[in-house]
Design a protein around this motif. Structure first.
Motif, mmCIF file in Angstrom:
data_model
loop_
_atom_site.group_PDB
_atom_site.id
_atom_site.type_symbol
_atom_site.label_atom_id
_atom_site.label_comp_id
_atom_site.label_asym_id
_atom_site.label_seq_id
_atom_site.Cartn_x
_atom_site.Cartn_y
_atom_site.Cartn_z
ATOM 1 N N ARG A 15 35.199 64.336 70.467
ATOM 2 C CA ARG A 15 35.145 65.279 69.588
ATOM 3 C C ARG A 15 36.560 65.760 69.604
ATOM 4 O O ARG A 15 37.352 66.345 68.614
ATOM 5 C CB ARG A 15 34.211 66.243 69.971
ATOM 6 N N ALA A 16 37.183 66.014 70.773
ATOM 7 C CA ALA A 16 38.644 66.553 70.874
ATOM 8 C C ALA A 16 39.528 65.593 70.130
ATOM 9 O O ALA A 16 40.465 66.274 69.373
ATOM 10 C CB ALA A 16 38.893 66.810 72.179
ATOM 11 N N GLN A 17 39.217 64.305 70.397
ATOM 12 C CA GLN A 17 40.295 63.516 69.775
ATOM 13 C C GLN A 17 40.133 63.546 68.087
ATOM 14 O O GLN A 17 41.065 63.463 67.367
ATOM 15 C CB GLN A 17 40.088 62.117 70.211
ATOM 16 N N VAL A 18 38.884 63.551 67.751
ATOM 17 C CA VAL A 18 38.643 63.521 66.231
ATOM 18 C C VAL A 18 39.252 65.072 65.701
ATOM 19 O O VAL A 18 40.019 65.006 64.414
ATOM 20 C CB VAL A 18 37.394 63.762 65.933
ATOM 21 N N ALA A 19 39.280 66.092 66.467
ATOM 22 C CA ALA A 19 39.820 67.186 65.908
ATOM 23 C C ALA A 19 41.163 67.195 65.766
ATOM 24 O O ALA A 19 41.647 67.471 64.853
ATOM 25 C CB ALA A 19 39.443 68.506 66.880
ATOM 26 N N THR A 20 41.798 66.625 67.040
ATOM 27 C CA THR A 20 43.225 66.485 66.745
ATOM 28 C C THR A 20 43.851 65.671 65.566
ATOM 29 O O THR A 20 44.457 65.737 64.988
ATOM 30 C CB THR A 20 44.002 65.669 68.032
ATOM 31 N N LEU A 21 43.121 64.540 65.442
ATOM 32 C CA LEU A 21 43.344 63.513 64.222
ATOM 33 C C LEU A 21 43.271 64.223 62.870
ATOM 34 O O LEU A 21 44.117 64.282 61.818
ATOM 35 C CB LEU A 21 42.502 62.416 64.247
ATOM 36 N N ARG A 22 41.999 65.022 62.857
ATOM 37 C CA ARG A 22 41.969 65.952 61.608
ATOM 38 C C ARG A 22 43.164 66.779 61.236
ATOM 39 O O ARG A 22 43.673 67.233 60.194
ATOM 40 C CB ARG A 22 40.585 66.795 61.810
ATOM 41 N N ALA A 81 47.985 68.396 58.338
ATOM 42 C CA ALA A 81 49.539 68.605 58.241
ATOM 43 C C ALA A 81 50.096 67.822 57.601
ATOM 44 O O ALA A 81 50.895 68.246 56.667
ATOM 45 C CB ALA A 81 49.981 68.741 59.883
ATOM 46 N N LEU A 82 49.757 66.457 57.449
ATOM 47 C CA LEU A 82 50.370 65.389 56.644
ATOM 48 C C LEU A 82 50.170 65.755 55.117
ATOM 49 O O LEU A 82 50.931 65.766 54.273
ATOM 50 C CB LEU A 82 49.970 64.167 56.969
ATOM 51 N N SER A 83 48.814 66.256 54.838
ATOM 52 C CA SER A 83 48.411 66.613 53.432
ATOM 53 C C SER A 83 49.247 67.786 52.937
ATOM 54 O O SER A 83 49.681 67.763 51.819
ATOM 55 C CB SER A 83 46.989 66.860 53.283
ATOM 56 N N ALA A 84 49.464 68.742 53.750
ATOM 57 C CA ALA A 84 50.198 69.833 53.309
ATOM 58 C C ALA A 84 51.499 69.609 52.985
ATOM 59 O O ALA A 84 52.263 70.206 52.123
ATOM 60 C CB ALA A 84 49.996 71.073 54.325
ATOM 61 N N GLU A 85 52.346 68.695 53.908
ATOM 62 C CA GLU A 85 53.762 68.326 53.910
ATOM 63 C C GLU A 85 53.811 67.572 52.687
ATOM 64 O O GLU A 85 54.668 67.534 51.721
ATOM 65 C CB GLU A 85 54.072 67.404 55.208
ATOM 66 N N ASN A 86 52.730 66.579 52.223
ATOM 67 C CA ASN A 86 52.784 65.677 51.206
ATOM 68 C C ASN A 86 52.641 66.747 49.742
ATOM 69 O O ASN A 86 53.427 66.624 48.660
ATOM 70 C CB ASN A 86 51.592 64.808 51.041
#
Length: 258
Positions: free
Chosen positions: A226-233, A238-243
């Motif tokens: 769950r922690a790994q999924v949250a990190t990826l999300r 962040a990438l979506s906001a930058e885009n």
């Protein structure tokens, strides 16, 4: 010299294979009988194969007395310890011998307890415990799991399968699996040779694996996932906001005519 053969003692230790017996016979014929046969009074307790070969070929031999035993059980325990110390004994044979020692020790302990329950009976000091699977495994120099497998073989294997594992045709682990099959299937597998035995063992393992319920992920593993999924999300956001920011900048540049 009067030497008595006790058939119970003679059969107590697994016989030599044909190749082992032939090698011993060649050695005795070439070098003579260098090791003395061990007697308890007139009963032969060590050197049955050497005695048989020496009698057959009229080879001279010496004997030595071991008068430290009080009962036949004492002799058997000595024979077991003597064979367990030999490097040439296989894992299966050592396991069988250690289990036999466990049975003898357990019977002696039970007998002592019965004797001590009688009134006015002298108190007999208790022997050190020697009845756990760990004790047996340590004496046999194998794992506790191997001892469990040997016990399954002893309880359910046909004589043909026992001989196959004793001779090394099949491993202890594989034989324990094959021993769970009906007797007729065991006999057929042994008759088919090593490949047939291995195939039968593999089928048993696969059947056991398929019947096990699927394991649920451990709580710690689930938390980590769950922690790994949250990190990826978070990275995706962040990438979506930058885009989106880049798109807006490009749009602004287009409107200004730059």
């Amino acid at each position: 010299m009067n030497i008595t053969i006790n058939e119970e003692l003679r059969s107590f230790i697994d016989p030599l294979t044909a190749n082992e017996y032939a090698a011993l016979e060649r050695s005795l014929l070439a070098e003579g009988c260098r090791d003395a046969l061990v007697l308890w009074n007139d009963v032969l307790i060590d050197g049955h194969n050497r005695y048989e070969i020496c009698q057959k070929h009229h080879i001279e031999f010496k004997t030595v007395q071991n008068a430290t035993f009080a009962t036949l059980d004492d002799v058997m325990l000595w024979m077991i310890d003597n064979h367990l110390a030999r490097r040439s004994v296989s894992d299966y044979q050592r396991g069988v011998l250690a289990l036999r020692k466990k049975d003898i020790v357990a019977a002696r302990v039970a007998q002592k307890e019965t004797t001590q329950e009688a009134p006015d009976a002298p108190r007999v000091p208790e022997s050190p415990p020697w009845n756990t699977r760990e004790d047996v495994a340590k004496a046999a120099r194998v794992s506790s799991n191997t001892i469990s497998q040997i016990e399954r073989i002893q309880k359910a294997a046909t004589p043909q399968l026992v001989e196959a594992v004793r001779s090394g045709t099949i491993s202890i682990n594989a034989a324990a699996n094959v021993a769970s099959l009906p007797e007729s299937v065991q006999i057929a597998a042994v008759a088919g040779g090593r490949k047939e035995l291995q195939q039968a063992a593999r089928q048993v393992r696969e059947q056991k694996a398929s019947s096990r319920p699927p394991k649920e992920p451990a709580a710690d593993a689930e938390t980590e996932l769950r922690a790994q999924v949250a990190t990826l999300r978070g990275k995706v956001d962040a990438l979506s906001a930058e885009n989106q920011a880049l798109k807006e900048r490009l749009a602004a540049l287009g409107d200004s005519g730059e």
